[in-house]
Design a protein around this motif. Structure first.
Motif, PDB file in Angstrom:
ATOM      1  N   PRO A  40       0.945  -1.166  -0.097  1.00 62.46           N
ATOM      2  CA  PRO A  40       0.157  -0.122  -0.819  1.00 62.46           C
ATOM      3  C   PRO A  40       0.924   1.434   0.079  1.00 62.46           C
ATOM      4  O   PRO A  40       2.097   1.863   0.373  1.00 62.46           O
ATOM      5  N   GLY A  41       0.805   2.263  -0.894  1.00 63.91           N
ATOM      6  CA  GLY A  41       1.085   3.505  -1.117  1.00 63.91           C
ATOM      7  C   GLY A  41       3.117   3.643  -1.378  1.00 63.91           C
ATOM      8  O   GLY A  41       3.258   4.288  -1.309  1.00 63.91           O
ATOM      9  N   ALA A  42       2.891   2.224  -2.196  1.00 59.73           N
ATOM     10  CA  ALA A  42       4.717   2.175  -2.813  1.00 59.73           C
ATOM     11  C   ALA A  42       4.455   3.319  -3.564  1.00 59.73           C
ATOM     12  O   ALA A  42       5.741   3.301  -3.405  1.00 59.73           O
ATOM     13  N   ASP A  43       3.311   3.577  -4.825  1.00 57.86           N
ATOM     14  CA  ASP A  43       3.824   4.696  -5.948  1.00 57.86           C
ATOM     15  C   ASP A  43       4.256   5.937  -4.757  1.00 57.86           C
ATOM     16  O   ASP A  43       5.064   6.792  -5.016  1.00 57.86           O
ATOM     17  N   GLY A  48      14.323   3.956  -9.998  1.00 61.60           N
ATOM     18  CA  GLY A  48      13.215   2.671  -8.711  1.00 61.60           C
ATOM     19  C   GLY A  48      11.488   2.481  -9.318  1.00 61.60           C
ATOM     20  O   GLY A  48      12.034   2.378 -10.432  1.00 61.60           O
ATOM     21  N   VAL A  49      11.688   1.609  -8.833  1.00 60.77           N
ATOM     22  CA  VAL A  49      10.521   1.030  -9.731  1.00 60.77           C
ATOM     23  C   VAL A  49       9.715  -0.038  -7.856  1.00 60.77           C
ATOM     24  O   VAL A  49      10.129   0.661  -6.592  1.00 60.77           O
ATOM     25  N   ALA A  50       8.023   0.489  -8.445  1.00 59.10           N
ATOM     26  CA  ALA A  50       7.536   0.016  -7.475  1.00 59.10           C
ATOM     27  C   ALA A  50       6.108  -0.567  -7.651  1.00 59.10           C
ATOM     28  O   ALA A  50       5.876   0.233  -9.291  1.00 59.10           O
ATOM     29  N   GLY A  51       5.983  -1.388  -7.398  1.00 57.56           N
ATOM     30  CA  GLY A  51       4.618  -2.232  -7.390  1.00 57.56           C
ATOM     31  C   GLY A  51       4.544  -3.289  -7.636  1.00 57.56           C
ATOM     32  O   GLY A  51       5.408  -3.942  -5.985  1.00 57.56           O
ATOM     33  N   ASP A  52       4.042  -4.831  -7.751  1.00 58.55           N
ATOM     34  CA  ASP A  52       4.019  -6.125  -7.185  1.00 58.55           C
ATOM     35  C   ASP A  52       5.534  -6.612  -7.601  1.00 58.55           C
ATOM     36  O   ASP A  52       6.152  -6.309  -8.379  1.00 58.55           O
ATOM     37  N   ALA A  53       5.236  -8.374  -7.325  1.00 59.91           N
ATOM     38  CA  ALA A  53       6.893  -8.589  -7.205  1.00 59.91           C
ATOM     39  C   ALA A  53       7.120  -8.775  -9.079  1.00 59.91           C
ATOM     40  O   ALA A  53       8.326  -8.580  -9.276  1.00 59.91           O
ATOM     41  N   ARG A  54       6.035  -8.931 -10.122  1.00 68.42           N
ATOM     42  CA  ARG A  54       6.426  -9.103 -11.297  1.00 68.42           C
ATOM     43  C   ARG A  54       6.831  -7.701 -11.739  1.00 68.42           C
ATOM     44  O   ARG A  54       7.510  -7.665 -12.646  1.00 68.42           O
ATOM     45  N   THR A  55       5.869  -6.848 -10.650  1.00 70.04           N
ATOM     46  CA  THR A  55       6.888  -5.497 -11.650  1.00 70.04           C
ATOM     47  C   THR A  55       8.289  -5.101 -11.061  1.00 70.04           C
ATOM     48  O   THR A  55       8.957  -4.438 -12.028  1.00 70.04           O
ATOM     49  N   VAL A  56       9.270  -5.407 -10.016  1.00 72.55           N
ATOM     50  CA  VAL A  56       9.855  -5.872  -9.538  1.00 72.55           C
ATOM     51  C   VAL A  56      10.933  -5.785  -9.857  1.00 72.55           C
ATOM     52  O   VAL A  56      12.390  -5.534 -10.871  1.00 72.55           O
ATOM     53  N   ALA A  57      10.528  -7.493 -10.423  1.00 72.88           N
ATOM     54  CA  ALA A  57      11.342  -8.302 -11.002  1.00 72.88           C
ATOM     55  C   ALA A  57      11.394  -7.871 -12.457  1.00 72.88           C
ATOM     56  O   ALA A  57      13.151  -8.007 -12.978  1.00 72.88           O
ATOM     57  N   GLU A  58      10.740  -7.510 -13.413  1.00 65.77           N
ATOM     58  CA  GLU A  58      10.835  -6.180 -15.003  1.00 65.77           C
ATOM     59  C   GLU A  58      12.272  -6.082 -14.523  1.00 65.77           C
ATOM     60  O   GLU A  58      13.081  -5.191 -15.444  1.00 65.77           O
TER      61      GLU A  58
END
Length: 288
Positions: free
Chosen positions: A218-221, A238-248
Protein backbone atom coordinates in the motif's frame (compact mmCIF):
# COMPACT_ATOMS: atom_id res chain seq x y z
CA UNK A 1 22.00 -16.08 -12.85
CA UNK A 2 21.48 -12.64 -11.34
CA UNK A 3 22.12 -12.47 -7.59
CA UNK A 4 19.28 -10.72 -5.78
CA UNK A 5 19.76 -9.00 -2.45
CA UNK A 6 18.10 -6.52 -0.15
CA UNK A 7 19.42 -3.65 1.95
CA UNK A 8 18.92 -3.40 5.69
CA UNK A 9 19.06 0.36 6.09
CA UNK A 10 21.23 1.62 8.97
CA UNK A 11 18.24 3.56 10.32
CA UNK A 12 16.83 0.24 11.56
CA UNK A 13 17.57 0.07 15.31
CA UNK A 14 20.26 -2.55 16.06
CA UNK A 15 17.96 -4.37 18.45
CA UNK A 16 15.67 -5.19 15.49
CA UNK A 17 18.47 -6.55 13.33
CA UNK A 18 18.35 -10.15 14.58
CA UNK A 19 14.70 -10.63 13.63
CA UNK A 20 15.28 -9.17 10.18
CA UNK A 21 18.41 -11.27 9.61
CA UNK A 22 16.68 -14.49 10.63
CA UNK A 23 13.69 -13.61 8.45
CA UNK A 24 16.02 -13.11 5.48
CA UNK A 25 17.81 -16.40 6.17
CA UNK A 26 14.59 -18.39 6.53
CA UNK A 27 13.09 -16.83 3.41
CA UNK A 28 16.09 -17.83 1.28
CA UNK A 29 17.33 -14.33 0.45
CA UNK A 30 20.55 -14.47 -1.59
CA UNK A 31 22.31 -11.57 0.14
CA UNK A 32 21.59 -9.01 2.87
CA UNK A 33 23.53 -5.77 2.49
CA UNK A 34 24.48 -3.42 5.31
CA UNK A 35 25.80 0.13 5.20
CA UNK A 36 28.34 1.88 7.40
CA UNK A 37 26.73 5.32 7.23
CA UNK A 38 27.81 8.04 9.64
CA UNK A 39 26.72 8.09 12.36
CA UNK A 40 24.39 5.13 12.56
CA UNK A 41 26.49 2.06 13.30
CA UNK A 42 29.46 -0.11 12.41
CA UNK A 43 29.30 -2.13 9.23
CA UNK A 44 31.72 -4.76 10.54
CA UNK A 45 29.98 -5.20 13.91
CA UNK A 46 26.54 -5.57 12.30
CA UNK A 47 27.89 -7.95 9.65
CA UNK A 48 29.44 -10.18 12.31
CA UNK A 49 26.20 -10.25 14.25
CA UNK A 50 24.08 -11.09 11.20
CA UNK A 51 26.47 -13.83 10.13
CA UNK A 52 26.42 -15.32 13.61
CA UNK A 53 22.63 -15.28 13.79
CA UNK A 54 22.14 -16.98 10.40
CA UNK A 55 23.16 -20.23 8.73
CA UNK A 56 23.41 -19.62 4.99
CA UNK A 57 22.75 -15.95 4.28
CA UNK A 58 25.51 -14.05 2.49
CA UNK A 59 26.20 -10.61 3.94
CA UNK A 60 27.56 -7.59 2.11
CA UNK A 61 28.92 -4.38 3.57
CA UNK A 62 28.73 -1.58 1.09
CA UNK A 63 30.76 0.22 2.07
CA UNK A 64 33.52 0.92 4.60
CA UNK A 65 34.75 4.54 4.21
CA UNK A 66 38.53 4.33 3.83
CA UNK A 67 39.26 7.73 5.46
CA UNK A 68 37.83 6.31 8.70
CA UNK A 69 39.85 3.07 8.68
CA UNK A 70 43.55 2.36 8.86
CA UNK A 71 44.13 -0.23 6.16
CA UNK A 72 45.79 -2.69 8.56
CA UNK A 73 42.76 -2.58 10.87
CA UNK A 74 40.41 -2.99 7.90
CA UNK A 75 42.41 -6.02 6.74
CA UNK A 76 42.32 -7.58 10.23
CA UNK A 77 38.55 -7.17 10.50
CA UNK A 78 37.84 -8.42 7.00
CA UNK A 79 40.17 -11.40 7.43
CA UNK A 80 38.47 -12.33 10.70
CA UNK A 81 35.03 -12.28 9.09
CA UNK A 82 36.21 -14.45 6.19
CA UNK A 83 37.84 -16.98 8.49
CA UNK A 84 34.80 -17.16 10.76
CA UNK A 85 32.26 -17.29 7.93
CA UNK A 86 34.02 -18.47 4.75
CA UNK A 87 32.14 -17.89 1.53
CA UNK A 88 29.48 -15.70 3.14
CA UNK A 89 31.02 -12.22 3.15
CA UNK A 90 31.25 -9.39 0.60
CA UNK A 91 33.07 -6.26 1.75
CA UNK A 92 33.24 -3.03 -0.20
CA UNK A 93 35.32 0.07 0.51
CA UNK A 94 35.01 3.59 -0.84
CA UNK A 95 35.55 7.31 -0.43
CA UNK A 96 32.76 7.84 2.07
CA UNK A 97 30.52 10.91 2.05
CA UNK A 98 32.93 13.82 2.04
CA UNK A 99 30.86 16.04 4.35
CA UNK A 100 30.84 13.26 6.93
CA UNK A 101 34.56 12.72 6.53
CA UNK A 102 35.11 16.43 7.17
CA UNK A 103 32.94 16.27 10.29
CA UNK A 104 35.27 13.70 11.84
CA UNK A 105 38.48 15.32 10.67
CA UNK A 106 39.25 12.56 8.16
CA UNK A 107 38.64 14.31 4.83
CA UNK A 108 41.64 14.14 2.48
CA UNK A 109 42.70 16.33 -0.41
CA UNK A 110 42.73 13.46 -2.90
CA UNK A 111 40.11 10.78 -2.20
CA UNK A 112 41.08 8.88 -5.37
CA UNK A 113 44.72 8.66 -4.28
CA UNK A 114 43.70 7.41 -0.84
CA UNK A 115 41.34 4.80 -2.29
CA UNK A 116 44.02 3.57 -4.71
CA UNK A 117 46.63 3.21 -1.95
CA UNK A 118 44.11 1.56 0.38
CA UNK A 119 42.90 -0.95 -2.21
CA UNK A 120 46.40 -2.01 -3.25
CA UNK A 121 47.54 -2.49 0.35
CA UNK A 122 44.29 -4.15 1.47
CA UNK A 123 44.29 -6.75 -1.29
CA UNK A 124 47.95 -7.56 -0.66
CA UNK A 125 47.41 -7.94 3.09
CA UNK A 126 44.39 -10.21 2.58
CA UNK A 127 46.51 -12.32 0.22
CA UNK A 128 48.94 -12.93 3.07
CA UNK A 129 51.72 -10.74 1.71
CA UNK A 130 54.13 -8.65 3.75
CA UNK A 131 53.40 -5.03 2.88
CA UNK A 132 55.66 -2.03 3.18
CA UNK A 133 54.47 1.19 1.62
CA UNK A 134 55.18 4.88 2.13
CA UNK A 135 52.35 6.51 0.21
CA UNK A 136 50.70 9.86 0.42
CA UNK A 137 48.13 8.48 2.88
CA UNK A 138 48.87 4.80 3.48
CA UNK A 139 52.05 3.93 5.37
CA UNK A 140 52.92 0.40 6.43
CA UNK A 141 56.24 -1.04 7.61
CA UNK A 142 56.59 -4.78 7.00
CA UNK A 143 52.99 -5.56 7.99
CA UNK A 144 51.74 -9.13 7.55
CA UNK A 145 48.47 -10.62 8.78
CA UNK A 146 49.16 -13.57 11.07
CA UNK A 147 45.87 -15.17 10.04
CA UNK A 148 44.84 -14.09 6.54
CA UNK A 149 41.86 -15.79 4.90
CA UNK A 150 42.55 -19.25 3.50
CA UNK A 151 41.76 -17.88 0.04
CA UNK A 152 42.26 -14.20 -0.83
CA UNK A 153 38.75 -12.71 -0.85
CA UNK A 154 37.35 -10.33 -3.43
CA UNK A 155 37.57 -6.69 -2.36
CA UNK A 156 34.83 -4.51 -3.81
CA UNK A 157 34.88 -0.73 -4.18
CA UNK A 158 32.05 1.76 -4.46
CA UNK A 159 32.27 4.54 -7.01
CA UNK A 160 30.30 7.08 -9.03
CA UNK A 161 32.69 9.33 -10.96
CA UNK A 162 34.72 8.28 -14.04
CA UNK A 163 38.13 8.36 -12.31
CA UNK A 164 36.89 6.26 -9.41
CA UNK A 165 35.16 3.77 -11.71
CA UNK A 166 38.36 3.30 -13.70
CA UNK A 167 40.20 2.80 -10.42
CA UNK A 168 37.69 0.11 -9.44
CA UNK A 169 38.53 -1.78 -12.60
CA UNK A 170 42.24 -1.40 -12.04
CA UNK A 171 42.58 -2.04 -8.31
CA UNK A 172 39.39 -3.70 -7.00
CA UNK A 173 37.75 -7.06 -7.65
CA UNK A 174 34.24 -5.69 -8.06
CA UNK A 175 32.29 -2.44 -8.20
CA UNK A 176 29.31 -1.22 -6.18
CA UNK A 177 26.99 1.35 -7.80
CA UNK A 178 24.47 3.51 -5.98
CA UNK A 179 20.70 3.56 -6.40
CA UNK A 180 21.16 6.74 -8.46
CA UNK A 181 22.40 4.56 -11.35
CA UNK A 182 20.10 4.04 -14.33
CA UNK A 183 20.48 1.02 -16.64
CA UNK A 184 22.36 3.29 -19.06
CA UNK A 185 24.51 4.35 -16.12
CA UNK A 186 25.35 0.70 -15.46
CA UNK A 187 26.44 0.31 -19.07
CA UNK A 188 28.60 3.42 -18.88
CA UNK A 189 30.11 2.26 -15.58
CA UNK A 190 30.94 -1.11 -17.12
CA UNK A 191 32.84 0.63 -19.93
CA UNK A 192 34.82 2.77 -17.49
CA UNK A 193 35.58 -0.24 -15.30
CA UNK A 194 36.84 -2.10 -18.36
CA UNK A 195 39.11 0.83 -19.22
CA UNK A 196 40.63 0.51 -15.78
CA UNK A 197 40.98 -3.25 -16.08
CA UNK A 198 42.78 -2.85 -19.38
CA UNK A 199 45.12 -0.24 -17.93
CA UNK A 200 45.86 -2.50 -14.97
CA UNK A 201 46.27 -5.66 -17.02
CA UNK A 202 43.41 -7.32 -15.14
CA UNK A 203 41.84 -10.43 -16.67
CA UNK A 204 40.22 -11.92 -13.55
CA UNK A 205 36.44 -11.73 -12.99
CA UNK A 206 34.99 -8.38 -11.92
CA UNK A 207 31.46 -8.23 -10.52
CA UNK A 208 29.13 -5.22 -10.62
CA UNK A 209 26.60 -4.71 -7.83
CA UNK A 210 23.90 -2.04 -8.08
CA UNK A 211 21.32 -0.85 -5.57
CA UNK A 212 17.77 -0.44 -6.89
CA UNK A 213 15.27 1.64 -4.92
CA UNK A 214 12.07 -0.37 -4.57
CA UNK A 215 8.69 -0.10 -2.87
CA UNK A 216 5.77 -2.48 -2.69
CA UNK A 217 2.45 -2.76 -0.89
CA UNK A 218 0.00 0.00 0.00
CA UNK A 219 1.20 3.48 -0.94
CA UNK A 220 4.23 2.14 -2.81
CA UNK A 221 4.06 4.68 -5.66
CA UNK A 222 3.76 7.59 -3.26
CA UNK A 223 6.61 6.37 -1.05
CA UNK A 224 8.91 5.88 -4.04
CA UNK A 225 8.09 9.31 -5.48
CA UNK A 226 8.71 10.96 -2.10
CA UNK A 227 12.05 9.20 -1.76
CA UNK A 228 13.17 10.30 -5.22
CA UNK A 229 12.15 13.88 -4.45
CA UNK A 230 14.16 13.71 -1.23
CA UNK A 231 17.29 12.45 -3.00
CA UNK A 232 16.84 14.64 -6.06
CA UNK A 233 17.18 11.62 -8.34
CA UNK A 234 15.58 11.05 -11.72
CA UNK A 235 11.83 10.34 -11.25
CA UNK A 236 12.29 7.36 -13.59
CA UNK A 237 14.69 5.67 -11.17
CA UNK A 238 13.49 2.93 -8.88
CA UNK A 239 10.46 0.71 -9.08
CA UNK A 240 7.15 0.45 -7.24
CA UNK A 241 4.61 -2.33 -7.57
CA UNK A 242 4.04 -6.04 -7.22
CA UNK A 243 6.61 -8.81 -7.53
CA UNK A 244 6.38 -9.08 -11.31
CA UNK A 245 6.84 -5.34 -11.76
CA UNK A 246 9.87 -5.33 -9.46
CA UNK A 247 11.35 -8.44 -11.11
CA UNK A 248 11.05 -6.84 -14.54
CA UNK A 249 12.98 -3.83 -13.26
CA UNK A 250 15.65 -6.10 -11.78
CA UNK A 251 16.01 -7.76 -15.19
CA UNK A 252 16.51 -4.36 -16.86
CA UNK A 253 19.38 -3.50 -14.54
CA UNK A 254 20.82 -7.00 -14.91
CA UNK A 255 20.66 -6.86 -18.70
CA UNK A 256 22.53 -3.54 -18.52
CA UNK A 257 25.46 -5.32 -16.85
CA UNK A 258 24.71 -5.75 -13.14
CA UNK A 259 25.68 -9.14 -11.74
CA UNK A 260 23.99 -8.42 -8.40
CA UNK A 261 20.90 -6.26 -7.92
CA UNK A 262 20.18 -5.23 -4.34
CA UNK A 263 16.71 -3.90 -3.61
CA UNK A 264 16.85 -0.82 -1.40
CA UNK A 265 13.70 0.03 0.57
CA UNK A 266 12.51 3.57 1.09
CA UNK A 267 13.42 5.25 4.36
CA UNK A 268 9.79 5.00 5.45
CA UNK A 269 9.39 1.30 4.58
CA UNK A 270 6.71 0.21 7.08
CA UNK A 271 7.71 -3.47 7.24
CA UNK A 272 11.46 -4.20 6.80
CA UNK A 273 11.00 -7.91 7.56
CA UNK A 274 8.17 -8.08 5.04
CA UNK A 275 10.40 -6.36 2.47
CA UNK A 276 13.10 -9.04 2.67
CA UNK A 277 10.46 -11.79 2.53
CA UNK A 278 8.93 -10.13 -0.52
CA UNK A 279 12.35 -9.96 -2.18
CA UNK A 280 13.24 -13.58 -1.46
CA UNK A 281 9.92 -15.35 -1.81
CA UNK A 282 8.10 -13.35 -4.49
CA UNK A 283 10.69 -11.51 -6.61
CA UNK A 284 13.53 -14.07 -6.55
CA UNK A 285 11.56 -16.82 -8.41
CA UNK A 286 10.85 -14.39 -11.25
CA UNK A 287 14.47 -13.30 -11.78
CA UNK A 288 16.80 -15.30 -14.04
Amino acid sequence: MTVLGAVCLPQLPPERLRDLARTADAAGLDELWLWEDCFWGSGVATAAAVLGWTDRLRVGVGLLPVPLRNVALAAMEIATLHRLFPGRVNIGVGHGVQDWMEQVGARVDSPVTLLREHLIALRALLAGEQVSVDGRYVRLDAVTLDRPPATPPAVLAGATGPRSLRLCGEAADGTILTASTTPDGVREARLLVEEGRTAGGRTDPHSVTVYLLAATGPGADERLAAELRRTGDDPELGVAGDARTVAEAVQRWAEAGADTVVLQPTLDEPDPEGFVRFTAEQVRPLVT
